[in-house]
Write an enzyme that holds these catalytic residues in place. Sequence first.
Site, mmCIF file in Angstrom:
data_model
loop_
_atom_site.group_PDB
_atom_site.id
_atom_site.type_symbol
_atom_site.label_atom_id
_atom_site.label_comp_id
_atom_site.label_asym_id
_atom_site.label_seq_id
_atom_site.Cartn_x
_atom_site.Cartn_y
_atom_site.Cartn_z
ATOM 1 N N PHE A 261 89.034 21.221 67.647
ATOM 2 C CA PHE A 261 89.103 22.246 68.686
ATOM 3 C C PHE A 261 88.121 23.256 68.432
ATOM 4 C CE2 PHE A 261 90.966 25.701 71.160
ATOM 5 C CZ PHE A 261 90.839 25.072 72.272
ATOM 6 N N ASP B 138 96.236 20.785 61.785
ATOM 7 C CA ASP B 138 96.236 21.574 63.348
ATOM 8 C C ASP B 138 97.095 20.403 63.959
ATOM 9 O OD1 ASP B 138 96.377 22.710 65.534
ATOM 10 O OD2 ASP B 138 94.199 23.292 65.675
ATOM 11 N N TYR C 73 102.936 27.587 72.566
ATOM 12 C CA TYR C 73 102.990 27.761 74.208
ATOM 13 C C TYR C 73 102.615 26.421 74.772
ATOM 14 C CZ TYR C 73 97.928 28.658 73.411
ATOM 15 O OH TYR C 73 96.760 28.628 73.009
ATOM 16 N N LYS C 74 102.475 25.330 74.083
ATOM 17 C CA LYS C 74 102.313 24.262 74.541
ATOM 18 C C LYS C 74 103.413 23.381 74.826
ATOM 19 C CE LYS C 74 97.134 24.013 72.967
ATOM 20 N NZ LYS C 74 96.703 23.868 74.331
ATOM 21 N N ARG D 187 92.502 16.063 81.674
ATOM 22 C CA ARG D 187 93.402 15.958 80.741
ATOM 23 C C ARG D 187 94.727 16.172 81.313
ATOM 24 N NH1 ARG D 187 93.738 20.021 75.557
ATOM 25 N NH2 ARG D 187 94.748 21.392 77.105
#
Lengths: 414, 414
Positions: free
Chosen positions: B125, B200, B225-226, B373
């Site tokens: 990322f 990560d 927050y995912k 995605r």
Amino acid sequence: VITRDDLAARDAADPLASFRDAYVLPDGLIYLDGNSLGALPHEARARLHDVIDREWGRDLIRSWTKNDWIGLPARVGDKIGRLIGAAPGQTVAADSISVNLFKLLAAALQLRPGRTTIVTEEGNFPTDLYIAQGLTGMIERLGGPAFQIRYADPLDIPAALDDDVAVVMLTHVDFKSGRNHDMAAVTAAAHLHGAVMLWDLSHSAGAVPVELDGCNADMAVGCGYKYLNGGPGAPAFLYVAERHHDAIDPALAGWMGHAAPFEFSPDYRPAPGIARMLVGTPPVLSMAALEIGVDGLIAADMDRLRTKSLALTGTFMDLVEQELGDAFGIMTPRGEHDRGSQVSLTHRHGYAIARALIDRGVIPDFRAPDVLRLGFTPLYLRFVDLWDAVAILKDIMDSHAWDRADYKVRAAVT
Amino acid sequence: VITRDDLAARDAADPLASFRDAYVLPDGLIYLDGNSLGALPHEARARLHDVIDREWGRDLIRSWTKNDWIGLPARVGDKIGRLIGAAPGQTVAADSISVNLFKLLAAALQLRPGRTTIVTEEGNFPTDLYIAQGLTGMIERLGGPAFQIRYADPLDIPAALDDDVAVVMLTHVDFKSGRNHDMAAVTAAAHLHGAVMLWDLSHSAGAVPVELDGCNADMAVGCGYKYLNGGPGAPAFLYVAERHHDAIDPALAGWMGHAAPFEFSPDYRPAPGIARMLVGTPPVLSMAALEIGVDGLIAADMDRLRTKSLALTGTFMDLVEQELGDAFGIMTPRGEHDRGSQVSLTHRHGYAIARALIDRGVIPDFRAPDVLRLGFTPLYLRFVDLWDAVAILKDIMDSHAWDRADYKVRAAVT
């Protein structure tokens, strides 16, 4: 002699009196700790309910654009800028004060290559010192040069300056005493030696008028949860004068500071302007509350707030002397140009007295070893509150109500 | 051949089916973006209203102790630890992923003095790469050594390792493809060369079972927050294995990581344990929401979630092939050990197709240049949702509904 009637008359004539209705203030509480955590604006309740139910619950991921979550750091930052004399495009709301200090210190050192000294004062808020110690310690441990932290006499900053100073980092209003630095004069002294001037406005923003651009300041940080009424742990803010933007290579280079975060390029390319100082995804709930807090201060107007703040703090000091004689030391300067919006009283039983005050509905805070710190927030404090708080304090002192074993056991108070 | 009735039968037999009722899911929406922003738990609404009205509004500053705001980072961290195989005392909720990566990278480099290489992959990322670039760039510009960032082949990490590698920093589940690294094997390879292993977990925590302690990992970060459903911009988390705690000198040395923050000592003294990785005041509103999100995952149980997640992603890939033939590339591995909880479809008109899906109530997200995605959150997704989403996608493709000029203008989507 000041009477309660005199103070009631001042409330009746107070042009800011109606602002009190905009804040949640529990019945029977005199809240003298808006300098630690500002009160809840009624409008923040409504705004947060809407952010939770509609923006998060219903609009979900679409809110980043539809409800402009992505624009929050810059939008809230520019609003804060109006309170601290910063033209738009130089302030963002983000992260914590400590993290922002790290970002700015690292940037300041890079702006002055070869210089190895950071000037501050030993009485600065401790996290400011820790951040400087952590940054310079890491650089040295990783094989870089040894930077030194030099502690200046707060009453004579220029004496600590020379041409090895990369950055002068000071808190504008001292967290303990409430004493002010002369921002224009100290900034000019720093510039005389080619140093970057970094101000911590944690006890200034929303409390006293600040003119960052007007003082030619280079950088600043400040707090969202004190006088800005942004809610517990609200995001902090940072300011960098526009003239430095292009020269800054962020140490904390995150995707929100990238020129094109949604291109997902593997190489960092700093965004133009102040946006490069952003790092990660902004905490939307906390940021939404902060925006409402800041709106309240803009509506009240900093000059009107300052006029009332000086009247509150001055009157309070007069009342303490009138009612309590010399029972307390008064640490805060009397000069109107020399203080923020707090009054610090010293007493060797300060901690127990703070506990006794809390039990009687007066909320101060306490700073070790002996400081009763009282914040005066002109948005929601009345002149009669001063009278009532001093009357309760006097009663506690006269009756020795503070002298209880359970009041003397320290617990953490922020 | 899979039919909609087959999928309805799977829903009827799903032991996690009732969890759906705990989340706010707008009528008519099929939300396949819980990997970008998790849905709002009903309980988070109630909890936040209480934090706002009672804890902030009424208890004010007293909440730091009375309502244990001060304990939030450790308490929420330990709960997250239960989802990622971390024994208590090694995980805290704090800051953003990017800031936490910076803290851990700086710590890892200091744990391996003299080594100058960071190994990662170019497809990591981007913010992970930017943070490494920013940290190493700053050190070099301030006169320290030149560190290099070495990009490994994601399918052969060991080939990139040697004894100059201080830290291996990888994302466990790839944000774009959904491909998994073998955490145990890669960690062992890193340790063979004496490197620190930093994971990560942004697309893993709450999505797939993780065993940080069991894999002997050194450090990790992840997202609130995912899949953790912590709300927009929720605090992130970080993990450091207990064996390293005493050896870490934090670069971001803030007052919340001090051994005695309320002594206000001018010298930094790191707190024992993981607390030294804290920096500034925690964002209470966002942290309170995160705690509720995490509670939901603990209640559902990661093993049950993984079983359903694999069924959802596997069935979705089958359905795409059954209904759409080879219209889309499928980037996500078919092997059950090789993927997270998302499916990534590629199509050169992927962006316009994503826009068309959104207009028809199916929320995917898009990652440049051509990746649709789709996140599958077993807590609140039904098997019939897979059918309905594929049916809508098929209709969009058959009718060329995506082929509209206004769908082709890119806007930022996080």
